[in-house]
Scaffold this motif. Structure first.
Motif, PDB file in Angstrom:
ATOM      1  N   GLY A  80      39.615  29.213  48.222  1.00 34.28           N
ATOM      2  CA  GLY A  80      38.851  28.649  47.237  1.00 34.28           C
ATOM      3  C   GLY A  80      38.416  29.296  46.021  1.00 34.28           C
ATOM      4  N   VAL A  81      38.814  30.554  45.849  1.00 33.80           N
ATOM      5  CA  VAL A  81      38.709  31.146  44.624  1.00 33.80           C
ATOM      6  C   VAL A  81      39.805  30.816  43.685  1.00 33.80           C
ATOM      7  N   VAL A  82      41.144  30.740  44.233  1.00 37.10           N
ATOM      8  CA  VAL A  82      42.050  30.284  43.734  1.00 37.10           C
ATOM      9  C   VAL A  82      41.979  28.810  43.122  1.00 37.10           C
ATOM     10  N   MET A  83      41.371  27.935  44.028  1.00 37.83           N
ATOM     11  CA  MET A  83      41.216  26.512  43.593  1.00 37.83           C
ATOM     12  C   MET A  83      40.059  26.351  42.571  1.00 37.83           C
ATOM     13  N   PHE A  84      39.194  27.167  42.611  1.00 36.00           N
ATOM     14  CA  PHE A  84      37.845  27.175  41.566  1.00 36.00           C
ATOM     15  C   PHE A  84      38.926  27.556  40.191  1.00 36.00           C
ATOM     16  N   LEU A  85      39.396  28.729  40.071  1.00 30.51           N
ATOM     17  CA  LEU A  85      40.360  29.008  38.904  1.00 30.51           C
ATOM     18  C   LEU A  85      41.085  27.990  38.490  1.00 30.51           C
ATOM     19  N   PHE A  86      41.983  27.091  39.178  1.00 28.25           N
ATOM     20  CA  PHE A  86      42.630  25.952  38.703  1.00 28.25           C
ATOM     21  C   PHE A  86      41.807  24.914  38.143  1.00 28.25           C
ATOM     22  N   VAL A  87      40.866  24.738  38.723  1.00 29.78           N
ATOM     23  CA  VAL A  87      39.568  23.679  38.009  1.00 29.78           C
ATOM     24  C   VAL A  87      39.120  24.111  36.705  1.00 29.78           C
ATOM     25  N   ILE A  88      38.783  25.475  36.627  1.00 27.56           N
ATOM     26  CA  ILE A  88      38.634  26.029  35.311  1.00 27.56           C
ATOM     27  C   ILE A  88      39.780  25.834  34.222  1.00 27.56           C
ATOM     28  N   ALA A 110      44.839  33.945  42.024  1.00 25.19           N
ATOM     29  CA  ALA A 110      44.043  33.168  40.999  1.00 25.19           C
ATOM     30  C   ALA A 110      44.524  33.147  39.610  1.00 25.19           C
ATOM     31  N   MET A 111      45.027  34.067  39.070  1.00 30.10           N
ATOM     32  CA  MET A 111      45.805  33.895  37.662  1.00 30.10           C
ATOM     33  C   MET A 111      46.775  32.884  37.648  1.00 30.10           C
ATOM     34  N   GLY A 112      47.611  32.681  38.850  1.00 30.88           N
ATOM     35  CA  GLY A 112      48.677  31.671  38.827  1.00 30.88           C
ATOM     36  C   GLY A 112      47.919  30.483  38.869  1.00 30.88           C
ATOM     37  N   ALA A 113      46.875  30.276  39.594  1.00 30.94           N
ATOM     38  CA  ALA A 113      46.281  28.648  39.590  1.00 30.94           C
ATOM     39  C   ALA A 113      45.923  28.552  38.314  1.00 30.94           C
ATOM     40  N   PHE A 114      45.225  29.470  37.676  1.00 29.60           N
ATOM     41  CA  PHE A 114      44.603  29.148  36.308  1.00 29.60           C
ATOM     42  C   PHE A 114      45.498  28.765  35.345  1.00 29.60           C
ATOM     43  N   LEU A 115      46.847  29.592  35.355  1.00 29.73           N
ATOM     44  CA  LEU A 115      47.738  29.301  34.381  1.00 29.73           C
ATOM     45  C   LEU A 115      48.268  27.802  34.692  1.00 29.73           C
ATOM     46  N   ALA A 116      48.284  27.488  35.790  1.00 29.38           N
ATOM     47  CA  ALA A 116      48.584  25.899  36.349  1.00 29.38           C
ATOM     48  C   ALA A 116      47.913  25.044  35.699  1.00 29.38           C
ATOM     49  N   PHE A 174      47.018  13.187  33.816  1.00 31.56           N
ATOM     50  CA  PHE A 174      46.618  13.171  35.386  1.00 31.56           C
ATOM     51  C   PHE A 174      45.452  14.252  35.627  1.00 31.56           C
ATOM     52  N   ARG A 175      45.020  14.935  34.547  1.00 33.99           N
ATOM     53  CA  ARG A 175      43.707  15.810  34.622  1.00 33.99           C
ATOM     54  C   ARG A 175      42.801  15.610  35.537  1.00 33.99           C
ATOM     55  N   HIS A 176      42.072  14.339  35.129  1.00 32.07           N
ATOM     56  CA  HIS A 176      41.027  14.015  35.916  1.00 32.07           C
ATOM     57  C   HIS A 176      41.300  13.640  37.418  1.00 32.07           C
ATOM     58  N   GLN A 177      42.594  13.086  37.568  1.00 37.13           N
ATOM     59  CA  GLN A 177      42.725  12.905  39.042  1.00 37.13           C
ATOM     60  C   GLN A 177      42.897  13.970  39.908  1.00 37.13           C
ATOM     61  N   LEU A 178      43.874  15.217  39.116  1.00 36.41           N
ATOM     62  CA  LEU A 178      43.887  16.362  39.923  1.00 36.41           C
ATOM     63  C   LEU A 178      42.553  17.012  40.242  1.00 36.41           C
ATOM     64  N   GLU A 179      41.706  16.995  39.099  1.00 37.79           N
ATOM     65  CA  GLU A 179      40.355  17.555  39.512  1.00 37.79           C
ATOM     66  C   GLU A 179      39.684  17.028  40.647  1.00 37.79           C
ATOM     67  N   ALA A 180      39.632  15.726  40.723  1.00 34.24           N
ATOM     68  CA  ALA A 180      38.937  14.851  41.807  1.00 34.24           C
ATOM     69  C   ALA A 180      39.655  15.101  43.353  1.00 34.24           C
TER      70      ALA A 180
END
Length: 605
Positions: A66-74, A246-252, A261-267
């Motif tokens: 969950g933290v990983v995905m949170f950092l991805f969305v950020i 989490a840092m890996g997800a953030f960089l991605a 595709f940013r908005h589609q990925l976030e949704a």
């Protein structure tokens, strides 16, 4: 036996979901926030509560996603240009805070009698604030994108980066690894650098073509799977490189922030992110070892108080040195005063290396969890500590000695549009509003608006109500509207009163108070929208005009019935609302009673 195991797993799953569903709404209703609700629910269903779970660590490993995905969305919100603009906050403000607070907490540990190495690891672990809790609070307060919120995000990013060198330092400090060769250390650094470089290459040149190819398949589930693959794949690469998932997800996320595709990925990620983040907080609550707290509570209480107080002091001092005002510095200190989820990683590594004993690890983990639970309460307490911001009236004209044919109270969107009709005909309008920013904003667009509170009799007199032909009440608050109407009707009964209504019940109340004209804020716009929808579907203008006239007349009839004390009820017949027999008072005209029985549903309100 398999059936019994499956039944147990299902009970635990239902317990997890049920605990969150019950606790979070209650805590949010109490104003305590969702994070504290999840943590409390975790304690209740955990090993020291109802014992529905005996191994919270197994859930914590999954919930960390969950933290990983949170950092991805950020990361998706952090375009490279925007991230570059924050470089001074990340590597200036963030680094200064980490070093200052780390030094203070290390000294505190040494003063308490711990070994220097253990004091350093304990203090630096507590310095790493909880990204999940702080970002959740910022999100709930709507402050993530504010300048102050961005500075907090920058500090959190630096702290997430700090886990990498801190883990390396633990290796150097470990007694059992004093003879470790330099080759292995340089190899670890090379692997970490290779993981980052590989992720940058894939994100820069492969991800966008991959999503374009998948989009041509027109399979929504494949796009969702691809989004999860990117997040979890980036996290796995960084973990294999010895870095933070989490840092890996953030960089991605950053690499995809400028993708179409940013908005589609976030949704696609959002549902998984929310559920897993909730599970993370639940599992943290379960991990609170009440046995250790009961046995060593004096030490833990002192550690919580000492660490949080000293860290808050360090954060406040650094914030003030970087030119933050008192309010922002205090808010930042309250939000970041806790330890975070990366402390668990650092303390586990210290225990494995022999720097911590198992008991010290348990006490420090309990200290961090308690500090996480106290954070929402500390943020709530800020409301009582910080003085309310006083609006500056510099440069504003105060309503005094004014005179115009129309006095308009409230100059929001509704008032601005209404005023244009009057001004276009050269009619004098005095507009007052108690929102400073609204007054300033209106002046930039050529409107003359005076500052004044329309609920006060002295302000109304100063604004010229006694000389006005019409008082137009256009406020954005129903409560303020009601107070103004009562005041005007009581003190100036002969003044024409035109009022913005908020819904059907408000309309009936205003009519009962004898206003000269009222209109529901959305009725006419919704009416015009319905007319244009029929025209857009190809119906003739004559037929649409007939339908509009019929609906408007029936709406007038319904209001008249309700105003005279009657009621309208409806039932669903083959998917359509149909009126039921009406209860109309005897004083209602017979013709009105007959027409009322033909009334159609008020679908809009």
């Amino acid at each position: 036996m398999a059936v019994e195991t499956q039944g147990t797993d299902l009970i635990q799953l239902v317990a997890l979901l049920g605990a969150g569903v019950v606790a979070v709404p209650i805590f949010k209703r109490l104003g305590l926030g969702s994070v504290l609700g999840y943590l409390s629910a975790g304690v209740v269903i955990g090993p020291f509560g109802l014992r529905l779970f005996t191994d919270p660590q197994s859930i914590l490993h999954v919930a960390e996603l969950g933290v990983v995905m949170f950092l991805f969305v950020i990361g998706l919100e952090m375009r490279p240009s925007r991230l570059w603009s924050l470089r001074s906050e990340i590597f200036g403000l963030g680094l200064a805070q980490v070093l200052t607070c780390g030094g203070l907490l290390t000294v505190l540990g040494i003063a308490a009698g711990f070994a220097p190495a253990a004091s350093f690891v304990a203090g630096m672990g507590f310095v790493l604030s909880s990204t999940a809790i702080v970002m959740q609070i910022l999100d709930e307060r709507g402050e993530t994108s504010t300048p102050g919120g961005q500075r907090i995000v920058s500090i959190l990013l630096l702290e997430d980066l700090a886990i990498v060198p801190l883990l390396a330092i633990v290796t150097f400090l470990a007694p059992a690894h004093e003879d470790a060769g330099e080759t292995s250390r340089w190899l670890s650094i090379a692997i970490a650098a290779g993981a980052i470089a590989g992720l940058l290459v894939v994100g820069r040149w492969l991800l966008n073509p991959m999503f374009r190819l998948l989009a041509t398949a027109h399979a929504r589930e494949v796009m969702t799977a691809a989004a999860l693959l990117v997040v979890l794949g980036a996290a796995l690469v960084m973990q294999l490189g010895g870095l933070s998932m989490a840092m890996g997800a953030f960089l991605a996320g950053v690499l995809l922030s400028e993708s179409s595709f940013r908005h589609q990925l976030e949704a696609d990620i959002e549902p998984f992110r929310g559920i897993l983040l909730g599970l993370f907080f639940l599992s943290v609550g379960m991990s609170l070892d009440l046995g250790v707290i009961a046995r060593d509570w004096p030490t833990i209480v002192m550690a919580v108080i000492g660490y949080m107080a000293l860290k808050s002091l360090g954060i406040y001092v650094v914030a003030r040195l970087f030119k933050a005002d008192h309010s922002e510095a205090l808010t930042r200190a309250a939000m970041l005063a806790q330890g975070g989820e990366f402390a668990f990683v650092l303390y586990a590594a210290a225990t494995a290396s022999g720097i911590f004993t198992a008991n010290v690890n348990a006490m420090m983990t309990a200290t961090v969890i308690i500090s996480m639970a106290l954070t929402p309460l500390a943020v709530i307490a800020l409301k009582w500590v910080l003085p309310k911001k006083e609006q500056s009236l510099d440069g504003l004209d105060i309503a005094d000695g004014l005179e115009a044919r129309v006095l308009m109270i409230g100059f929001g969107r509704f008032g601005q549009i209404s005023a244009q009709f009057l001004l276009s005909e050269g009619i004098d309008v005095t507009a007052i509003d108690d929102d400073v920013e609204m007054v300033r904003s209106a002046s930039r667009f050529g409107f003359k608006v005076y500052y004044g509170d329309g609920t006060r009799l002295d302000v109304l007199r100063a604004a010229g109500i006694e000389r006005a032909d019409i008082v137009a009440v256009c406020t954005d608050s129903r409560e303020n509207t009601d107070r103004i109407v009562e005041l005007v009707r009581s003190e100036f009964p002969l003044t024409k009163l035109y009022v913005r209504s908020f819904d059907r019940q408000h309309t009936l109340k205003l009519r009962a108070q004898g206003v000269d004209f009222e209109i529901r804020e959305t009725f006419e716009s919704a009416f015009a929208f319905g007319v244009q929808s029929l025209l857009g579907l190809g119906l003739s203008e004559e037929h649409v005009a007939e339908v509009a006239s019929d609906i408007r007349s029936r709406e007038t009839e319904r209001l008249a019935i309700q105003q005279s004390g009657g009621s309208v009820t409806y039932t669903n017949v083959h998917g359509k609302l149909q009126p039921q027999p009406l209860t109309v008072p005897k004083r209602a005209p017979k013709a009105l009673n007959e027409e009322a029985e033909k009334a159609t549903a008020d679908a809009a309100e």
